[in-house]
Design a protein around this motif. Structure first.
Motif, short mmCIF file in Angstrom:
data_model
loop_
_atom_site.label_atom_id
_atom_site.label_comp_id
_atom_site.label_asym_id
_atom_site.label_seq_id
_atom_site.Cartn_x
_atom_site.Cartn_y
_atom_site.Cartn_z
N GLU A 446 0.90 -1.19 0.08
CA GLU A 446 0.05 -0.15 0.03
C GLU A 446 0.81 1.33 0.05
OE1 GLU A 446 -3.34 0.11 2.82
OE2 GLU A 446 -3.44 -1.99 2.43
N ILE A 447 1.97 1.27 0.85
CA ILE A 447 2.88 2.33 0.86
C ILE A 447 3.44 2.56 -0.74
CG2 ILE A 447 5.19 2.86 1.74
CD1 ILE A 447 3.47 3.55 3.60
N LYS A 448 3.78 1.56 -1.27
CA LYS A 448 4.46 1.63 -2.67
C LYS A 448 3.20 2.22 -3.60
CE LYS A 448 7.44 -2.15 -2.04
NZ LYS A 448 7.42 -3.54 -2.05
N HIS A 449 2.16 1.85 -3.45
CA HIS A 449 0.99 2.36 -4.02
C HIS A 449 0.92 3.83 -3.86
CE1 HIS A 449 -3.51 1.48 -5.78
NE2 HIS A 449 -2.78 2.22 -6.46
N VAL A 450 0.87 4.27 -2.77
CA VAL A 450 0.64 5.77 -2.41
C VAL A 450 1.89 6.40 -3.00
CG1 VAL A 450 0.87 7.46 -0.65
CG2 VAL A 450 -0.46 5.29 -0.29
N LEU A 451 2.90 5.78 -2.97
CA LEU A 451 4.25 6.30 -3.52
C LEU A 451 4.06 6.60 -5.23
CD1 LEU A 451 6.98 7.39 -2.56
CD2 LEU A 451 7.86 5.54 -3.54
N SER A 452 3.50 5.78 -5.77
CA SER A 452 3.44 5.67 -7.08
C SER A 452 2.28 6.57 -7.57
CB SER A 452 2.75 4.24 -7.62
OG SER A 452 2.27 4.39 -8.77
N SER A 453 1.22 6.80 -6.84
CA SER A 453 0.32 7.88 -7.15
C SER A 453 0.69 9.15 -6.91
CB SER A 453 -1.25 7.41 -6.84
OG SER A 453 -1.09 7.14 -5.32
N GLU A 454 1.73 9.36 -5.74
CA GLU A 454 1.99 10.73 -5.53
C GLU A 454 3.08 10.95 -6.48
OE1 GLU A 454 3.95 10.84 -1.60
OE2 GLU A 454 1.90 11.23 -0.61
N LYS A 455 3.89 10.03 -6.97
CA LYS A 455 4.66 10.54 -8.33
C LYS A 455 4.17 11.14 -9.43
CE LYS A 455 8.49 7.11 -7.68
NZ LYS A 455 9.16 6.14 -8.01
N HIS A 456 2.81 10.26 -9.59
CA HIS A 456 2.35 10.42 -10.97
C HIS A 456 1.14 11.84 -10.84
CE1 HIS A 456 3.18 6.23 -11.92
NE2 HIS A 456 4.12 6.84 -12.00
N GLY A 457 1.17 12.28 -9.34
CA GLY A 457 0.25 13.35 -9.23
C GLY A 457 -1.22 12.80 -9.51
N GLU A 458 -1.55 11.61 -9.28
CA GLU A 458 -3.10 11.19 -9.40
C GLU A 458 -3.54 11.72 -8.04
OE1 GLU A 458 -2.25 6.89 -11.52
OE2 GLU A 458 -3.11 7.02 -9.43
N LYS A 459 -4.85 11.82 -8.02
CA LYS A 459 -5.54 12.38 -6.85
C LYS A 459 -6.60 11.35 -6.50
CE LYS A 459 -5.25 17.46 -6.48
NZ LYS A 459 -6.33 18.46 -6.75
N GLN A 460 -7.42 10.92 -7.36
CA GLN A 460 -8.55 10.06 -6.99
C GLN A 460 -8.35 8.70 -6.72
OE1 GLN A 460 -11.05 11.45 -5.34
NE2 GLN A 460 -10.10 13.23 -5.63
N HIS A 461 -7.24 8.09 -7.24
CA HIS A 461 -7.26 6.68 -7.32
C HIS A 461 -6.74 6.27 -5.70
CE1 HIS A 461 -7.88 5.73 -11.12
NE2 HIS A 461 -6.77 6.21 -11.55
N ALA A 462 -7.35 5.16 -5.12
CA ALA A 462 -6.97 4.76 -3.81
C ALA A 462 -6.87 3.28 -3.76
CB ALA A 462 -7.97 4.89 -2.91
#
Lengths: 462, 171
Positions: A446-462
């Motif tokens: 889950e941490i990797k997932h959060v990191l990935s979406s932070e890198k890509h500037g995604e907002k709504q994916h969880a």
């Protein structure tokens, strides 16, 4: 796109600090499992283990002698055991709140703390469940008293499905089962990661076996995400029901101070309050000693402090409402309960409870204190004490001076009562310390997932 | 019959997703992806069917509800009716808490085990796709090789998209 990314960076500081890569996350979180623990861990483990051992000795005494070895009497027939039961079930609630309800609300900050909060839930519910079992006196008859089975060899009667005490049996055992499944579901990918990261063959085999052959294929992830969401959806009403049912043990009785319709929401808020305090206690310590400062950041402490403050306000509101209704009911016994609580022989417990639960959390109005792990730790200890006392006060002050003045008496806990209390803390911390060394304490995937979406500037994916 | 797969290993989810999309556009659809965390968008590219778990969960819950109701009704109204305060033997409001708990219990347990069953997971399972570090920090895109010509196209695409390594794995 770029503006969106830029503004989200300004608004939201990163949840994972230190510019980590995926590989570093695995290394960091697997580290406490793979290297020798610090001295502090051994000290804590020894203390917890001794407390547990003392508890085992006291419980042996209890089973050998019977519940007469406790300080209970005819008037005060519920004492430390039921106080501990309500306290520990309440502690468990924060874990489910963090893992399930915050998942449904798509709160990403939960990822750093959900694993340990869920583990805390399981250990707390284990501690809770022991109390009613021991309180039965003859625990070898537990099956007959607690669960319906057929053919019933102990007589024609089944358990009474109309009793809140039986609802408790179903509520707590369902809660334990669902919490375990939810926790294990989340652990599966991380167990596979731990296996891939492990150096030794035995360790790799154990983790591989425990991960049930997790491979991380897209099809598995798709079903895993769906199953986690479903379990979260089930756990959310479940957690609210559990403390509601616990409160009905009291609310359905006619004892003054217990017989109150406000109890279900009041108990649920109190449970979340005490649970968050325990999460704060555990996480301020483990981020300090296990080297998770980049994952459990000050932002996490801040967010948890805010929830603690909110639930403290709800609980304080309930104290006020209860007292007001006690006066407004014009019922002599109901009014006497509150007067006796505030001025009677247990007044010190009552005022300590107010100090710990109403006054102490007010420091969290200030950002400076919310972001200080030391202050958060101290306040969390106050709340732990206050919430234990709250349950003690409800039970003992309610019972010790009820309708008949001739039956008024005091409850003096014996060393066996204290032994059980100490032993349960020992059990809880022993389990938690072993967990912190043997399983991934932070949900890596889950941490990797959060990191990935932070890198890509995604907002709504969880 | 053994199934031949060509696996491209990437070090970032973005690159892998891009490669998967490119392959789909070229008509070389990937069959699966192995990743350390769920990748959003890969489901559509791989054209995965929606999970049946919500249905399992619903029917599990319905079974639990029915079980709880039947059990309480049978005990209190059929097997050994007892007059408690003149209340009806079938006083159903008192059955609500246990009905709720067993609904949740059955729904949760059936969802969990249905998940394991659907993915064929058990303690002694082995997978040919282990050892690629996809549990750690690598992202593997898998292509099913039906023909030799596909193999060449796929490997040139994977090279072009920046795969760290290309492996052939027999399943």
């Amino acid at each position: 796109m770029t503006t969106a990314t830029a503004s989200s960076e300004i608004l939201r500081p990163p949840l994972v600090e230190g510019g980590k890569t995926y590989g570093q996350i695995t290394d960091d979180i697997c580290a406490p499992m793979e290297k020798r623990p610090p001295l502090g861990w051994f000290v804590a483990f020894t203390v917890a283990g001794l407390a547990l051992l003392w508890g085992v000795i006291m419980v042996t005494d209890l089973i050998w002698t019977g519940v007469g070895t406790w300080g209970l009497n005819k008037t005060v027939s519920w004492g430390f055991a039921i106080t501990d039961f309500v306290f520990w079930v309440g502690i468990g609630h924060a874990g489910t709140l963090i893992s399930a309800i915050l998942l449904l609300f798509r709160q990403k900050w939960r990822t750093a703390i959900n694993r340990s909060a869920e583990a805390m839930t399981i250990f707390a519910v284990m501690c809770a469940g022991l109390n009613p079992l021991l309180h039965m006196g003859r625990i070898w008859r537990g099956l007959y008293w607690l669960f319906p089975y057929y053919p019933n060899t102990m007589g024609p009667l089944f358990v009474n499905f109309r009793s809140p005490l039986l609802w408790d049996v179903f509520a707590v055992s369902t809660y334990l089962t669902i919490s375990l499944l939810f926790w294990y579901m989340g652990l599966l990918p991380d167990l596979a990661t731990a296996a891939a990261h492990a150096k030794g063959a035995i360790r790799r085999f154990i983790f591989r076996t425990l991960s049930l052959g997790w491979s991380g294929s897209a099809r598995t992830w798709r079903n895993h995400e769906k199953a986690s969401l479903l379990l979260a959806g089930l756990a959310t009403p479940l957690v609210l029901s559990v403390h509601t049912v616990v409160s009905m043990d009291f609310a359905c009785a006619i004892v003054p101070g217990w017989h109150s319709t406000i109890f279900p929401p009041f108990f649920v808020a109190g449970a979340i309050f005490s649970g968050f305090a325990m999460v704060l206690t555990l996480l301020t310590l483990s981020r300090e000693f296990l080297g998770f400062k980049d994952y459990i950041t000050l932002k996490h402490i801040d967010a948890m402090a805010k929830v603690t403050l909110l639930t403290s306000m709800i609980v304080s509101m309930a104290y006020l409402t209860e007292t007001l209704i006690g006066w407004y009911s014009a019922n002599t016994f109901e009014r006497f309960y509150f007067i006796n609580a505030a001025t009677g022989p247990y007044r010190y417990c009552y005022w300590t409870q107010m100090l710990c639960n109403v006054v102490a959390p007010q420091f969290f109005w200030f950002k400076k204190f919310r972001r200080s792990p030391v202050v958060a730790f101290i306040i969390s200890i106050f709340i732990n004490i206050g919430m234990w006392l709250e349950r003690f006060n409800i039970i003992v002050i309610g019972l010790h001076r009820d309708f008949l003045t001739s039956s008024w008496t005091m409850y003096h806990p014996t060393y066996v009562d204290w032994g059980l209390l100490i032993g349960l803390f020992g059990l809880f911390f022993t389990c938690f310390l072993l967990f912190s060394r043997s399983l991934p304490m932070i949900a890596m995937s889950e941490i990797k997932h959060v990191l990935s979406s932070e890198k890509h500037g995604e907002k709504q994916h969880a | 019959m053994p199934n031949k797969n060509l696996v491209g290993i990437f070090d970032s989810d973005e690159k892998m997703l891009h490669a998967a999309q490119k392959a789909k556009d070229l008509g070389l659809s990937a069959s699966d992806a192995y990743t350390p965390f769920p990748i959003h968008g890969i489901d559509e590219i791989l054209e995965l069917k929606p999970s049946i778990l919500p249905k399992v969960c619903f029917f599990g819950g319905a079974t639990g509800l029915l079980t709880a109701f039947t059990l309480q009704y049978w005990v209190h109204a059929v097997y050994w009716p007892m007059n408690i305060g003149g209340k009806s033997f079938t006083a159903y409001p008192a059955m609500v808490p246990i009905c709720f708990e067993l609904t949740v219990l059955f729904a949760g347990v059936s969802t969990f085990f249905a998940f394991l069953f659907l993915r064929g997971m058990h303690p002694f399972k082995t997978s040919p796709f282990w050892g690629l570090q996809t549990e750690n920090n690598k992202f593997a895109l898998v292509f099913d090789l039906e023909s030799e010509s596909k193999a060449e196209k796929v490997s040139s695409l994977l090279n072009q998209e920046g795969a760290l390594e290309i492996r052939e794995i027999i399943e």
